[in-house]
Design a protein around this motif. Sequence first.
Motif, PDB file in Angstrom:
ATOM      1  N   LYS A  60       0.846  -1.196   0.000  1.00 29.00           N
ATOM      2  CA  LYS A  60       0.000   0.000   0.000  1.00 29.00           C
ATOM      3  C   LYS A  60       0.877   1.241   0.000  1.00 29.00           C
ATOM      4  O   LYS A  60       2.002   1.236   0.497  1.00 29.00           O
ATOM      5  CB  LYS A  60      -0.891   0.030   1.238  1.00 29.00           C
ATOM      6  CG  LYS A  60      -1.982  -1.004   1.230  1.00 29.00           C
ATOM      7  CD  LYS A  60      -2.859  -0.812   2.438  1.00 29.00           C
ATOM      8  CE  LYS A  60      -4.007  -1.795   2.441  1.00 29.00           C
ATOM      9  NZ  LYS A  60      -4.858  -1.624   3.609  1.00 29.00           N
ATOM     10  N   SER A  61       0.304   2.308  -0.485  1.00 28.23           N
ATOM     11  CA  SER A  61       1.056   3.557  -0.516  1.00 28.23           C
ATOM     12  C   SER A  61       1.052   4.199   0.867  1.00 28.23           C
ATOM     13  O   SER A  61       0.292   3.821   1.750  1.00 28.23           O
ATOM     14  CB  SER A  61       0.440   4.515  -1.539  1.00 28.23           C
ATOM     15  OG  SER A  61      -0.818   4.962  -1.073  1.00 28.23           O
ATOM     16  N   ALA A  62       1.876   5.193   1.039  1.00 31.89           N
ATOM     17  CA  ALA A  62       1.957   5.905   2.316  1.00 31.89           C
ATOM     18  C   ALA A  62       0.641   6.600   2.625  1.00 31.89           C
ATOM     19  O   ALA A  62       0.227   6.682   3.786  1.00 31.89           O
ATOM     20  CB  ALA A  62       3.099   6.906   2.280  1.00 31.89           C
ATOM     21  N   ASP A  63      -0.048   7.086   1.577  1.00 26.58           N
ATOM     22  CA  ASP A  63      -1.336   7.755   1.787  1.00 26.58           C
ATOM     23  C   ASP A  63      -2.373   6.773   2.346  1.00 26.58           C
ATOM     24  O   ASP A  63      -3.141   7.119   3.246  1.00 26.58           O
ATOM     25  CB  ASP A  63      -1.852   8.361   0.470  1.00 26.58           C
ATOM     26  CG  ASP A  63      -0.999   9.529   0.000  1.00 26.58           C
ATOM     27  OD1 ASP A  63      -0.325  10.153   0.856  1.00 26.58           O
ATOM     28  OD2 ASP A  63      -1.028   9.817  -1.207  1.00 26.58           O
ATOM     29  N   ASP A  64      -2.390   5.563   1.802  1.00 33.75           N
ATOM     30  CA  ASP A  64      -3.336   4.560   2.304  1.00 33.75           C
ATOM     31  C   ASP A  64      -3.037   4.220   3.765  1.00 33.75           C
ATOM     32  O   ASP A  64      -3.944   4.021   4.566  1.00 33.75           O
ATOM     33  CB  ASP A  64      -3.253   3.289   1.453  1.00 33.75           C
ATOM     34  CG  ASP A  64      -3.775   3.509   0.047  1.00 33.75           C
ATOM     35  OD1 ASP A  64      -4.562   4.459  -0.150  1.00 33.75           O
ATOM     36  OD2 ASP A  64      -3.390   2.722  -0.845  1.00 33.75           O
ATOM     37  N   TRP A  65      -1.768   4.156   4.073  1.00 38.12           N
ATOM     38  CA  TRP A  65      -1.383   3.822   5.436  1.00 38.12           C
ATOM     39  C   TRP A  65      -1.831   4.917   6.406  1.00 38.12           C
ATOM     40  O   TRP A  65      -2.371   4.641   7.472  1.00 38.12           O
ATOM     41  CB  TRP A  65       0.129   3.616   5.483  1.00 38.12           C
ATOM     42  CG  TRP A  65       0.635   3.238   6.842  1.00 38.12           C
ATOM     43  CD1 TRP A  65       0.388   2.086   7.509  1.00 38.12           C
ATOM     44  CD2 TRP A  65       1.456   4.026   7.684  1.00 38.12           C
ATOM     45  NE1 TRP A  65       1.014   2.102   8.717  1.00 38.12           N
ATOM     46  CE2 TRP A  65       1.685   3.292   8.857  1.00 38.12           C
ATOM     47  CE3 TRP A  65       2.038   5.291   7.564  1.00 38.12           C
ATOM     48  CZ2 TRP A  65       2.460   3.769   9.908  1.00 38.12           C
ATOM     49  CZ3 TRP A  65       2.811   5.750   8.601  1.00 38.12           C
ATOM     50  CH2 TRP A  65       3.006   4.976   9.768  1.00 38.12           C
ATOM     51  N   ILE A  66      -1.639   6.185   6.043  1.00 35.31           N
ATOM     52  CA  ILE A  66      -2.058   7.305   6.892  1.00 35.31           C
ATOM     53  C   ILE A  66      -3.575   7.318   7.046  1.00 35.31           C
ATOM     54  O   ILE A  66      -4.094   7.555   8.135  1.00 35.31           O
ATOM     55  CB  ILE A  66      -1.527   8.637   6.305  1.00 35.31           C
ATOM     56  CG1 ILE A  66       0.006   8.660   6.460  1.00 35.31           C
ATOM     57  CG2 ILE A  66      -2.165   9.825   7.017  1.00 35.31           C
ATOM     58  CD1 ILE A  66       0.665   9.843   5.790  1.00 35.31           C
ATOM     59  N   ARG A  67      -4.290   7.025   5.966  1.00 34.57           N
ATOM     60  CA  ARG A  67      -5.761   6.976   6.040  1.00 34.57           C
ATOM     61  C   ARG A  67      -6.211   5.867   7.004  1.00 34.57           C
ATOM     62  O   ARG A  67      -7.165   6.045   7.772  1.00 34.57           O
ATOM     63  CB  ARG A  67      -6.363   6.739   4.652  1.00 34.57           C
ATOM     64  CG  ARG A  67      -6.344   7.959   3.783  1.00 34.57           C
ATOM     65  CD  ARG A  67      -7.131   7.749   2.493  1.00 34.57           C
ATOM     66  NE  ARG A  67      -6.808   8.786   1.557  1.00 34.57           N
ATOM     67  CZ  ARG A  67      -5.983   8.652   0.499  1.00 34.57           C
ATOM     68  NH1 ARG A  67      -5.456   7.494   0.224  1.00 34.57           N
ATOM     69  NH2 ARG A  67      -5.715   9.679  -0.288  1.00 34.57           N
ATOM     70  N   SER A  68      -5.532   4.722   6.955  1.00 33.64           N
ATOM     71  CA  SER A  68      -5.926   3.618   7.869  1.00 33.64           C
ATOM     72  C   SER A  68      -5.685   4.004   9.323  1.00 33.64           C
ATOM     73  O   SER A  68      -6.481   3.667  10.197  1.00 33.64           O
ATOM     74  CB  SER A  68      -5.189   2.338   7.494  1.00 33.64           C
ATOM     75  OG  SER A  68      -3.828   2.453   7.791  1.00 33.64           O
ATOM     76  N   ILE A  69      -4.622   4.731   9.573  1.00 22.99           N
ATOM     77  CA  ILE A  69      -4.355   5.187  10.957  1.00 22.99           C
ATOM     78  C   ILE A  69      -5.416   6.197  11.372  1.00 22.99           C
ATOM     79  O   ILE A  69      -5.913   6.171  12.492  1.00 22.99           O
ATOM     80  CB  ILE A  69      -2.944   5.777  11.073  1.00 22.99           C
ATOM     81  CG1 ILE A  69      -1.904   4.671  10.922  1.00 22.99           C
ATOM     82  CG2 ILE A  69      -2.764   6.499  12.406  1.00 22.99           C
ATOM     83  CD1 ILE A  69      -0.482   5.170  10.923  1.00 22.99           C
ATOM     84  N   ALA A  70      -5.777   7.088  10.474  1.00 20.58           N
ATOM     85  CA  ALA A  70      -6.796   8.097  10.795  1.00 20.58           C
ATOM     86  C   ALA A  70      -8.124   7.434  11.082  1.00 20.58           C
ATOM     87  O   ALA A  70      -8.858   7.839  11.992  1.00 20.58           O
ATOM     88  CB  ALA A  70      -6.919   9.095   9.640  1.00 20.58           C
ATOM     89  N   ARG A  71      -8.482   6.404  10.302  1.00 18.43           N
ATOM     90  CA  ARG A  71      -9.730   5.664  10.546  1.00 18.43           C
ATOM     91  C   ARG A  71      -9.691   4.971  11.904  1.00 18.43           C
ATOM     92  O   ARG A  71     -10.680   4.914  12.611  1.00 18.43           O
ATOM     93  CB  ARG A  71      -9.971   4.626   9.443  1.00 18.43           C
ATOM     94  CG  ARG A  71     -10.747   5.183   8.280  1.00 18.43           C
ATOM     95  CD  ARG A  71     -11.092   4.110   7.276  1.00 18.43           C
ATOM     96  NE  ARG A  71     -10.040   4.175   6.251  1.00 18.43           N
ATOM     97  CZ  ARG A  71      -9.372   3.165   5.762  1.00 18.43           C
ATOM     98  NH1 ARG A  71      -9.637   1.953   6.145  1.00 18.43           N
ATOM     99  NH2 ARG A  71      -8.421   3.328   4.876  1.00 18.43           N
ATOM    100  N   HIS A  72      -8.544   4.472  12.225  1.00 15.44           N
ATOM    101  CA  HIS A  72      -8.387   3.740  13.489  1.00 15.44           C
ATOM    102  C   HIS A  72      -8.515   4.683  14.692  1.00 15.44           C
ATOM    103  O   HIS A  72      -9.029   4.288  15.729  1.00 15.44           O
ATOM    104  CB  HIS A  72      -7.042   3.032  13.516  1.00 15.44           C
ATOM    105  CG  HIS A  72      -6.765   2.331  14.797  1.00 15.44           C
ATOM    106  ND1 HIS A  72      -7.470   1.225  15.204  1.00 15.44           N
ATOM    107  CD2 HIS A  72      -5.875   2.604  15.790  1.00 15.44           C
ATOM    108  CE1 HIS A  72      -7.038   0.829  16.362  1.00 15.44           C
ATOM    109  NE2 HIS A  72      -6.065   1.642  16.749  1.00 15.44           N
ATOM    110  N   ASN A  73      -8.061   5.907  14.566  1.00 22.80           N
ATOM    111  CA  ASN A  73      -8.075   6.841  15.679  1.00 22.80           C
ATOM    112  C   ASN A  73      -9.371   7.616  15.826  1.00 22.80           C
ATOM    113  O   ASN A  73      -9.483   8.459  16.696  1.00 22.80           O
ATOM    114  CB  ASN A  73      -6.904   7.843  15.538  1.00 22.80           C
ATOM    115  CG  ASN A  73      -5.569   7.186  15.783  1.00 22.80           C
ATOM    116  OD1 ASN A  73      -5.495   6.198  16.497  1.00 22.80           O
ATOM    117  ND2 ASN A  73      -4.527   7.708  15.179  1.00 22.80           N
ATOM    118  N   LYS A  74     -10.349   7.381  15.003  1.00 20.93           N
ATOM    119  CA  LYS A  74     -11.622   8.098  15.100  1.00 20.93           C
ATOM    120  C   LYS A  74     -12.371   7.735  16.317  1.00 20.93           C
ATOM    121  O   LYS A  74     -12.394   6.785  16.929  1.00 20.93           O
ATOM    122  CB  LYS A  74     -12.497   7.808  13.882  1.00 20.93           C
ATOM    123  CG  LYS A  74     -12.042   8.584  12.677  1.00 20.93           C
ATOM    124  CD  LYS A  74     -12.985   8.381  11.527  1.00 20.93           C
ATOM    125  CE  LYS A  74     -12.550   9.140  10.326  1.00 20.93           C
ATOM    126  NZ  LYS A  74     -13.427   8.965   9.215  1.00 20.93           N
TER     127      LYS A  74
END
Length: 167
Positions: free
Chosen positions: A153-167
């Motif tokens: 996965k790209s770095a953007d996808d990884w950051i999005r997954s972290i953001a989803r996790h921290n909601k």
Amino acid sequence: MTDAATIDNAQQPQGEGSEDVQSTEPQKSVDWKAKYENAIKHSREWESRAKANKDAADELDRLKESQLSETEKLTRRAERAERELSALKTANQVNAWKNAAAERYAVPASLLSGATEDEINANAKALSEWKNPERSGASALGDPSGLPQNPSKSADDWIRSIARHNK
């Protein structure tokens, strides 16, 4: 004369003619077997006393019980029955909470623990998250180090997954 005897003894060399008082007495050895047997005998004596006291206490309880009035006997019996009923109701309620939590979180009720509804639900939720990590959102990171599970996965996808996790 005692002074002269003392002076004569003091003038004699220690190795010659003087006898060592300690060496003439025989060494006393300890008879451990006799001590052990004596301790066993003493122990058995106290054991028999304890049994006699237990029998006397039981007889006293029976005597007191026979002297109680019929009302007191019934009162004690009712109190004992109420305690047992309360314990059964509590156990039944805990089982109902476990079954409800097991159904809600899709985990076996036999694995759940706790004495209150909140404890049981928290336990069921933890088991469910352990069983199905993708439902809990914990799989977004995959690794405690923060590395994504799928490195393609790209770095953007990884950051999005972290953001989803921290909601």
